[in-house]
Motif scaffolding. Structure first.
Motif, PDB file in Angstrom:
ATOM      1  N   PRO A 308       0.835  -1.203   0.000  1.00 48.12           N
ATOM      2  CA  PRO A 308       0.000   0.000   0.000  1.00 48.12           C
ATOM      3  C   PRO A 308       0.872   1.256   0.000  1.00 48.12           C
ATOM      4  CG  PRO A 308      -0.858  -1.605   1.549  1.00 48.12           C
ATOM      5  CD  PRO A 308       0.467  -2.141   1.084  1.00 48.12           C
ATOM      6  N   PHE A 309       0.556   2.171  -0.900  1.00 52.41           N
ATOM      7  CA  PHE A 309       1.393   3.357  -1.077  1.00 52.41           C
ATOM      8  C   PHE A 309       0.968   4.437  -0.087  1.00 52.41           C
ATOM      9  CE2 PHE A 309       2.755   7.036  -3.960  1.00 52.41           C
ATOM     10  CZ  PHE A 309       4.067   6.950  -3.533  1.00 52.41           C
ATOM     11  N   LYS A 310       1.645   4.417   1.069  1.00 52.87           N
ATOM     12  CA  LYS A 310       1.355   5.377   2.131  1.00 52.87           C
ATOM     13  C   LYS A 310       2.666   6.034   2.558  1.00 52.87           C
ATOM     14  CE  LYS A 310      -2.674   2.832   3.824  1.00 52.87           C
ATOM     15  NZ  LYS A 310      -3.330   2.170   4.982  1.00 52.87           N
ATOM     16  N   ASP A 323       9.449  -2.675   7.171  1.00 54.78           N
ATOM     17  CA  ASP A 323       8.272  -3.095   7.930  1.00 54.78           C
ATOM     18  C   ASP A 323       6.960  -2.829   7.178  1.00 54.78           C
ATOM     19  OD1 ASP A 323       8.287  -0.353   8.073  1.00 54.78           O
ATOM     20  OD2 ASP A 323       7.868  -0.232  10.215  1.00 54.78           O
ATOM     21  N   ALA A 324       7.064  -2.339   5.943  1.00 60.02           N
ATOM     22  CA  ALA A 324       5.857  -2.094   5.147  1.00 60.02           C
ATOM     23  C   ALA A 324       5.181  -3.423   4.806  1.00 60.02           C
ATOM     24  CB  ALA A 324       6.207  -1.345   3.864  1.00 60.02           C
ATOM     25  N   PRO A 325       3.866  -3.523   4.954  1.00 65.46           N
ATOM     26  CA  PRO A 325       3.175  -4.782   4.649  1.00 65.46           C
ATOM     27  C   PRO A 325       3.020  -4.970   3.142  1.00 65.46           C
ATOM     28  CG  PRO A 325       1.587  -3.104   5.252  1.00 65.46           C
ATOM     29  CD  PRO A 325       2.941  -2.482   5.440  1.00 65.46           C
ATOM     30  N   SER A 326       3.033  -6.211   2.712  1.00 69.61           N
ATOM     31  CA  SER A 326       2.792  -6.518   1.295  1.00 69.61           C
ATOM     32  C   SER A 326       1.639  -7.510   1.191  1.00 69.61           C
ATOM     33  CB  SER A 326       4.047  -7.114   0.643  1.00 69.61           C
ATOM     34  OG  SER A 326       4.337  -8.385   1.200  1.00 69.61           O
ATOM     35  N   ILE A 327       0.965  -7.483   0.066  1.00 70.53           N
ATOM     36  CA  ILE A 327      -0.125  -8.423  -0.185  1.00 70.53           C
ATOM     37  C   ILE A 327       0.033  -9.023  -1.569  1.00 70.53           C
ATOM     38  CG2 ILE A 327      -1.771  -7.297   1.374  1.00 70.53           C
ATOM     39  CD1 ILE A 327      -2.987  -5.895  -1.020  1.00 70.53           C
ATOM     40  N   VAL A 339       2.668   0.203  -4.312  1.00 70.12           N
ATOM     41  CA  VAL A 339       4.029   0.076  -4.823  1.00 70.12           C
ATOM     42  C   VAL A 339       4.168  -1.339  -5.372  1.00 70.12           C
ATOM     43  CG1 VAL A 339       6.482   0.152  -4.257  1.00 70.12           C
ATOM     44  CG2 VAL A 339       4.878   1.692  -3.091  1.00 70.12           C
ATOM     45  N   LEU A 340       4.671  -1.451  -6.599  1.00 67.26           N
ATOM     46  CA  LEU A 340       4.762  -2.756  -7.258  1.00 67.26           C
ATOM     47  C   LEU A 340       6.091  -3.430  -6.938  1.00 67.26           C
ATOM     48  CD1 LEU A 340       3.374  -4.690  -9.262  1.00 67.26           C
ATOM     49  CD2 LEU A 340       4.602  -3.512 -11.101  1.00 67.26           C
TER      50      LEU A 340
END
Length: 509
Positions: A308-310, A323-327, A339-340
């Motif tokens: 998520p682009f935050k 620590d950014a979450p990915s899905i 973000v890809l």
């Protein structure tokens, strides 16, 4: 009657009808399994215990938990640099036969991105998928007999020890299948010319020999090529020499900012089809005419993840925090900037390509590129993405009857106040203040974060109009003319200072 064209068109329709539609989520699971299985005995695969990930109950979850995010610099320093030292089996089995050179739109030095035989095959397969999708665009049969002008970088690749180097468009063009060579223009001899101006000059001289039905390439350089052909033959439009031109395949950047200036070179409208080909792989293509969104290629050697682009997940240099979450694909939502991240058959792993995207259709896995992590102008909380900038420029073009094919901007401090300083490539007598006021109003209407910033720390907009050719001169100065080169839409403070000094020097020459 175009007999051959009818046969080709019929074959495309038949292939499309006989090829079953894969479930995108399941296809992604298979791609991840194949990537991990193939690379499990590489240095990277052993280090991150790919064998354990493959045997896990949820490989995707453990994959995301185990392997950190990489941008180019981190994966190059930690892993790909070993390839340049002569080692093998680093992030993918063996050694890559190619390296794609890419300085991108922000780097000062060329990146060297591995391109494996598996990636060449994946790009070729993606190209076939794109050609098959032409059956959805209701093109006449004779279109499939016309020549295709592919304006990329030079196919005269640089020999380095046991591999070749060049831009991805040149690598791809040097590997086109034999059946396509008769359609491919400008042909191998001209395509090998390294100097972009010389290559375009040769295209102009030979243009009468070709019956071009489709163009493919970066919009800015395609416009300059068409203008050169028009000028050389003293024509009004490109259709005066290529009357059967019906399709333009864009890629790498949003076409919308170029639409007005591009169309001014045509006698009549043509079909514009977007693609998403980067140095790291062929990601997506436009599958149907009722949208400009592109379908992710989910079954072709690239595994996608989405962050998520935050602002809290984005570092100052445009990378993402660990620590950014990915899905995965199954959990994405509509109209959310992501973000890809990609993992590929060239040995890129959880790799930050630098683009941000949003999904416009979940069932079809269709996306639009919304910007770059480095081009997201978030000084004083404005959260201004490139797609919002493009939309505002389009409104400006319509309001003042302008063509603005190029622009760039930065956040600058003037007398202790923050401004967004825009440079617009356009020929106009309209007052710069009027242009600034319109852009400001348009952006406030479209972007609530920008509107809030304008009520607080962001003082306003400054606009400077310059000749569009100065943007191309800037790219040439930085040895980035033609091919896959794209103008940076947002600059940092240091780069913007260089840009302004360059413009002043050119204008006083």
């Amino acid at each position: 009657m175009a007999v051959l064209g009818s046969i080709i068109k019929g074959a495309i329709h038949l292939k499309d009808a006989l090829t079953p539609e894969k479930n995108a989520v399941e296809a992604q699971q298979e791609v991840l399994q194949d990537l991990l299985s193939t690379a499990k005995n590489t240095a990277f695969g052993r280090h991150y215990k790919f064998e354990d990930i493959l045997n896990a109950e949820d490989p995707a979850k453990l994959f995301a938990k185990t392997i950190p995010y990489f941008d180019y610099h981190t994966i190059s320093e930690q892993w790909w640099s070993k390839l340049h030292d002569g080692e093998s089996d680093i992030t993918w089995p063996g050694r890559p036969p190619y390296f794609a050179l890419s300085s991108g739109t922000t780097g000062k030095t060329s990146k060297r991105i591995p391109v494996t035989e598996a990636m060449i095959e994946a790009i070729r397969s993606a190209g076939i998928k794109q050609v098959s999708a032409l059956s959805n665009f209701d093109l006449p049969a004779d279109f499939f007999e016309k020549d295709i002008m592919m304006l990329g970088s030079s196919t005269d690749l640089i020999e380095k020890e046991d591999h070749l180097e060049g831009e991805i468009s040149g690598i791809s063009a040097s590997n086109i299948p034999n059946w396509f060579r008769n359609y491919y223009k400008p042909g191998e001899n001209i395509a090998k010319i390294d100097d972009w101006d010389e290559r375009v000059s040769e295209i102009a001289k030979n243009a009468e020999q070709w019956d071009i039905g489709a163009l493919s390439g970066i919009p800015s350089w395609m416009e300059l090529m068409m203008q050169e052909v028009i000028n050389y033959h003293k024509l009004e439009t490109i259709h005066d020499i290529w009357p059967n031109l019906q399709v333009y395949t864009s890629g790498g950047v949003a076409f919308q900012p170029y639409e007005k200036s591009f169309n001014s070179l045509l006698r009549h409208p043509i079909t514009v089809i977007d693609t998403y080909l980067a140095s790291e792989g062929f990601m997506a293509y436009q599958e149907r005419p009722e949208t400009t969104a592109m379908r992710l290629i989910t079954d072709n050697g690239i595994y996608f993840e989405f962050v998520p682009f935050k602002p809290e997940y984005i570092n100052q240099d445009g990378s993402i925090t660990q620590d950014a979450p990915s899905i995965g694909l199954k959990d994405v939502q509509l109209h959310q900037d992501y973000v890809l991240l990609i993992s590929t058959v060239s040995g890129a792993w959880r790799y930050l390509i630098g683009d941000t995207i949003e999904f416009t259709d979940l069932d079809r896995s269709e996306i639009k590129i919304t910007g770059r992590t480095k081009f997201f102008l978030n000084v004083v909380g404005s959260q201004l993405s490139v797609n919002k900038m493009n939309a505002a420029i389009q409104e400006l073009e319509e309001e003042f009857n302008l063509e603005v094919p190029e622009f760039t901007l930065a956040a600058v401090r003037i007398d202790d106040e923050f401004y967004h300083s825009w440079y617009l490539g356009t020929q106009t007598d309209v007052d710069n203040d009027a242009l600034a006021q319109f852009l400001d109003k348009s952006l406030q209407t479209a972007n609530k974060n920008y509107r809030v910033a304008r009520s607080k720390a962001l003082k306003g907009i400054k606009v400077t109009t310059i000749d569009p050719s100065l943007f191309y001169d800037w790219n040439e100065k930085n040895k980035k003319k033609g091919g896959q080169v794209k103008m940076e839409r947002v600059m940092g403070e240091e780069k913007f200072g260089e840009w302004e000094r360059f413009i002043k020097e050119k204008q006083t020459d």
